[in-house]
Write an enzyme that holds these catalytic residues in place. Sequence first.
Site, PDB file in Angstrom:
ATOM      1  N   LYS A 115      54.599 -68.242 -51.268  1.00  0.00           N
ATOM      2  CA  LYS A 115      53.757 -67.051 -51.313  1.00  0.00           C
ATOM      3  C   LYS A 115      52.371 -67.345 -50.727  1.00  0.00           C
ATOM      4  CE  LYS A 115      56.785 -64.450 -53.477  1.00  0.00           C
ATOM      5  NZ  LYS A 115      57.959 -65.285 -53.193  1.00  0.00           N
ATOM      6  N   ASP A 116      51.733 -66.275 -50.235  1.00  0.00           N
ATOM      7  CA  ASP A 116      50.407 -66.389 -49.635  1.00  0.00           C
ATOM      8  C   ASP A 116      49.414 -67.023 -50.597  1.00  0.00           C
ATOM      9  OD1 ASP A 116      50.425 -64.758 -46.954  1.00  0.00           O
ATOM     10  OD2 ASP A 116      51.574 -63.567 -48.389  1.00  0.00           O
ATOM     11  N   ARG A 117      48.473 -67.754 -50.006  1.00  0.00           N
ATOM     12  CA  ARG A 117      47.438 -68.364 -50.838  1.00  0.00           C
ATOM     13  C   ARG A 117      46.336 -67.373 -51.182  1.00  0.00           C
ATOM     14  NH1 ARG A 117      43.557 -73.670 -49.929  1.00  0.00           N
ATOM     15  NH2 ARG A 117      42.571 -73.470 -51.955  1.00  0.00           N
TER      16      ARG A 117
END
EC number: 5.4.99.27
Length: 351
Positions: free
Chosen positions: A80-82
């Site tokens: 998942k995106d940071r």
Amino acid sequence: MSDIMSNFSWLYGKPVATGKLKQLPEHFIVKEILGFEFTGSGEHLMVKIRKTGENTKYVANELAKFCGVKSKNVSWAGLKDRHAVTEQWLSVQVANSDELSFAKFEATHPGVEILEVTRHNKKLRPGDLQGNQFQVIATEVTDIEDVLARLEKVKLTGVPNYFGSQRFGHEGNNVNEARRWGRDNVRTRDNSKRSFYLSAARSWIFNHIVSQRITEGYFSQPVDGDILLDRNDRIVNENVTSEESIQKIQNGELSITAALAGDNQLPTTGTALTLEQPHLDAEPDLMALIRGNRMRHERRAIELHPENLTWSAEGDTLTLNFSLTSGSFATVIVRELLQEIEVERTYSSND
């Protein structure tokens, strides 16, 4: 900074509006959809986390330390995106977790919340991810009326199913490195890194094929020799240019596809082959990497239709809500709406 995605055509023309994404982590919210229930027992501890400003691998490594296991014993269905607020499950292969106090973990990791803990008889794998729910907030949006008009088109027709810029790395560095690996015949036992560059190589070629179809007017129009997929990703053997097939494509029953290049011959023929083969031939180093790793040819739909798409606008702020199946990128939807203005960010050493 150059925009690597500017190499590819827009379906509705280059947007006139501009806006900022992810000014704050809570402007990009992602919730994982697994699509199955856990057994409630088994050797794998299932931990649902909500993370803010942290990447998945860092949290997984920290969770492994906390549970007293090796990093390889922690797995996930998707990264998942940071710079976002994301909810996802991690599985930890650990026999006894009765003495673990996740309140202590949260106290030492302020960017992570533990939402739920249960057990399952299998570890999580990338194929377990069914999709993701998104809430995307764009701020300082100009020409909001143009954006709203484009959203109506997106809801009706969809967007190109491009791989997003994150697949290619900063200024395309992943693609450049993939070319070097192919050119120098690099060998490695690092399966993660090999997979990383192979994905970049195949995604780059796929995007170029889709881009050309848009330019030549064949995005929603099948041509002779095309390969179609049904809703279960099965190849459909029928007259692809018939009125019946065209109607099924328009209804979303069938999808036109493009190549995820492999070491075997393209299955397309006729006009479809002339649209695809030149893009493989134009990247000999990428193809050397792909063939050297014996990747088999696959197909991917060229259209992406966000599910349950809704939106609202207040002043110069736009809020989008939608769901996507696994492997699709939320950023390619926003790309058809506005030109993103880069937001300066400062990261910690956890990346």
